[in-house]
Design an enzyme around this catalytic site. Sequence first.
Site, short mmCIF file in Angstrom:
data_model
loop_
_atom_site.label_atom_id
_atom_site.label_comp_id
_atom_site.label_asym_id
_atom_site.label_seq_id
_atom_site.Cartn_x
_atom_site.Cartn_y
_atom_site.Cartn_z
N LYS A 174 0.73 -1.13 -0.13
CA LYS A 174 0.15 0.03 -0.11
C LYS A 174 0.98 1.37 -0.01
O LYS A 174 2.09 1.21 0.21
CB LYS A 174 -0.70 0.04 1.11
CG LYS A 174 -0.01 0.01 2.46
CD LYS A 174 -0.73 -0.31 3.74
CE LYS A 174 0.09 -0.29 4.86
NZ LYS A 174 -0.33 -0.80 6.19
N TYR A 204 14.13 31.76 2.93
CA TYR A 204 12.96 32.53 3.31
C TYR A 204 12.79 32.77 4.71
O TYR A 204 13.41 32.24 5.58
CB TYR A 204 11.65 31.69 3.14
CG TYR A 204 11.06 31.70 1.75
CD1 TYR A 204 10.88 32.39 0.80
CD2 TYR A 204 11.01 30.22 1.18
CE1 TYR A 204 10.37 32.51 -0.20
CE2 TYR A 204 10.63 30.10 -0.22
CZ TYR A 204 10.10 31.11 -0.94
OH TYR A 204 9.90 31.03 -2.07
#
Length: 826
Positions: free
Chosen positions: A494, A722
């Site tokens: 999965k 940033y």
Amino acid sequence: MHLPHILAYFSDLVAVTAGRVVAETANLPITELSIDSRSKTLTPFPLFFAMVGINHNGHDYITEAYNKGIRQFVVNHSCNYSIIETYNDVNILAVTDTLEALHQFITFYRSKYRLPLLGITGSNGKTTVKEWMHEWLSRKYKTVSNPHSYNSQVGVPLAVSLLQPDHEYGVFEAGISQTGEMEKLARLIQPTHGLLTNIGPAHSQGFQNITQKIEEKLKLFTSCSTIYYCKDHPLIDLTLAQLYGKVLVNWSFHNPTADYLVTCKRLANQTTLQITRSTKSNTFVTPFQDSASIENITHCLVYLLDNGFDPAQLQRSLLQLKAIPMRMTLKAGIHRCQIIDDTYTNDIVSLRIALDFMKQQQLTKQTVILSDMLQCATPDHHLYQELAILLAKYAIDRLIGIGPVISHYSPLFSMSKTIFFNSVEAFIAEKPSFKDETILVKGARSFRLERVVQTIEKNTHGTILEIDMHAIRHNLSYFRRQLKVGTKIMAMVKASTYGSSSSSFELASALQRHSVEYLGVAYMDEGICLRKKGITLPIMVMKPTDDHFDAILNYHLEPEIYSLALLDELAAFISERSIQPIPIHLKLETGMHRLGITERELDQLIRQLQHMPCLHVVSIFSHLAASQTDVHDSYTCLQVEKFIQMTEYIEKHLSINPLKHILNTNGILRFPQFQFDMVRIGIGLHGVGVAPTIRPYLLPASTLKTTISQVKSIQKGDSIGYDRKAIATQAMTIATIPIGYADGFSRSFGCGKGRVIIQGHACPIIGNVCMDMAMVDVTGITVKLGDEVIIFSAAHSIDLLAEQLGTISYELLTQIGPRIKRIYYT
Ligand SMILES: *Cc1c(COP(=O)(O)O)cnc(C)c1O
């Protein structure tokens, strides 16, 4: 036509094994060995050994082998081979153990040859040293060695069967995982010279301690006159010194009493090695810088110098040594193609392995791009005839030949489409088109076919996730060894197989080949995708949704039923559409408190199922909440107790006996008594997510790496990234790397918390991680554009990284974004 080499005759086989002849049509020659009915045979008289493994029984494939034209068989007399007994054109030898018979036969075969033969063993580096040694020796001698890493109890005999009368030198590696194995490999290989690479912790579970492991490995050298090794490992040195009657040749980086003293200097982009024996000294230069490669190269150089090879020639070929891809890699190509990149070697044996691998891929159209073969020992016309037969057997669709010699022999090739080019440049200028096909690229090194690969590879930014399929296989067999015989394995693929894939297909396909019994996925879409690509294993879907119920019928997916409401909906849907009952898996709530049918609902469940003949319960399972954590072990035991009670109740009232399972990765490792009929493995296949005591036995399969996009110098006081989160406190060097939080490189790596590895240095991430990029402090290291940056790898554990960041490896793996290119090493 040049005749295939005859290994022996059927009568020889009978004479050297203690078997019973069950059928004999004639005393046929034996021209090759086969243990896998799926592989093609190339010569007229193959001999099939029906091998019995934990999850594989060759006797089940005997008819298939017969239908492929095989007429000689070695079988285990306690197994069922009655089908072939009825044919009157076969030779059958029945023995007590087919593996032992294979060993006896090849030991006999090997004894017929006298040639210098180097046997290599050790914990790490043996495949690399063998490949490099083969490279070097082949320049002077016709050399035979194990293809790829055929170094096991089955691989070695197959490799030794490739030995032919015109071979002048042999190089074979031997790998073992427990005591008793090396003696057998030693008889098969019978080396005249030995080389021990090193001894590490890998594969230690079969040994009491490291001394026993060394002693066991040294058994390979029983027949050797001379043994080569590095003196810097005191325990190896000590153990070898006690061997009697061998010439020992050793080298060291610092011990002046060694036979060869090696001084190693690392410069910006190369390493120099000065190798001194008494007063004679030679200097070598190599572009390799990592210590594993340097150690491997030194092993080779010392061996070759000691055996009289010319240092100047060694230096020349040293510069041509190629690091990886010694193994085939599977890459995404342009226009939905798949590329098998095997540009390292080009000879008939390795081509055949690559073709077998290609046949296992599911894309139907298959193209082979091949350079001239440079095998000086066989005359060209024989070689190309052999090549043409091989390619015809594999029924490939298109051949693209590159080089003057293969072009010259173009009329030999019979496939419907062929194109020939004199050079890679001509190929690149012409740009043949590719679409929806598997492309095998294989060539002699001097052709540098990696340039061809570059033109057909899908371009993405420089970040890749490498998945080592060998590691996955290793981990799978480790877990298999923890299981009692007959316990089935459901592999959980999965979440795109814990991030290893953009779909789960590549891993699922490998697991299918390695005989896991079941696959588990989270959603229908994942199951549908696997089916469309040709996965035939049963697939359990954990979160079936009603808008997708038709896929259960159309794609034979098996839903997990975790609630009575879901059961009702499914039964209503199925009863109108299918006459055959469909398989379902019941999930019980035992303490996880997530999904599952509770104890109070059992009577209701039983009443419902009694009226639903359209549903067939194939398994009942539950999931452990804290399998990894020992303070919760009593809770785990309570969960299992509850599971047993609930299951027995259902079984009694419905008179059924389905598969029962509850263990995940850490459950398997910690609660062997609760295996029931099946276990479900997820993270463990990837070699991570387990307790530190288990880590040495597993191989981490994933490497996430990128390359430096830009390097800049900044001044004291400059800010980085940033929000100006970092301010340089001194002049610094900063490298920008093309991976950001959109790729799963979490913002929590930023501001000094995470580190990446550049040239062996752990360099901190500086400032905030951006969406597609991050900045790394590389002050004091000489780096350049394009240098490799490792985020995690086998050596730089994702488990430790997860601990540093306060998360778990599950999360880090599954977050790796879809735009990162996945590459699979086989
Ligand atoms: C994911 C999952 C597993 C596998 O767990 P690991 O810890 O990764 O081995 C097993 N069972 C269920 C129900 C799961 O959802």
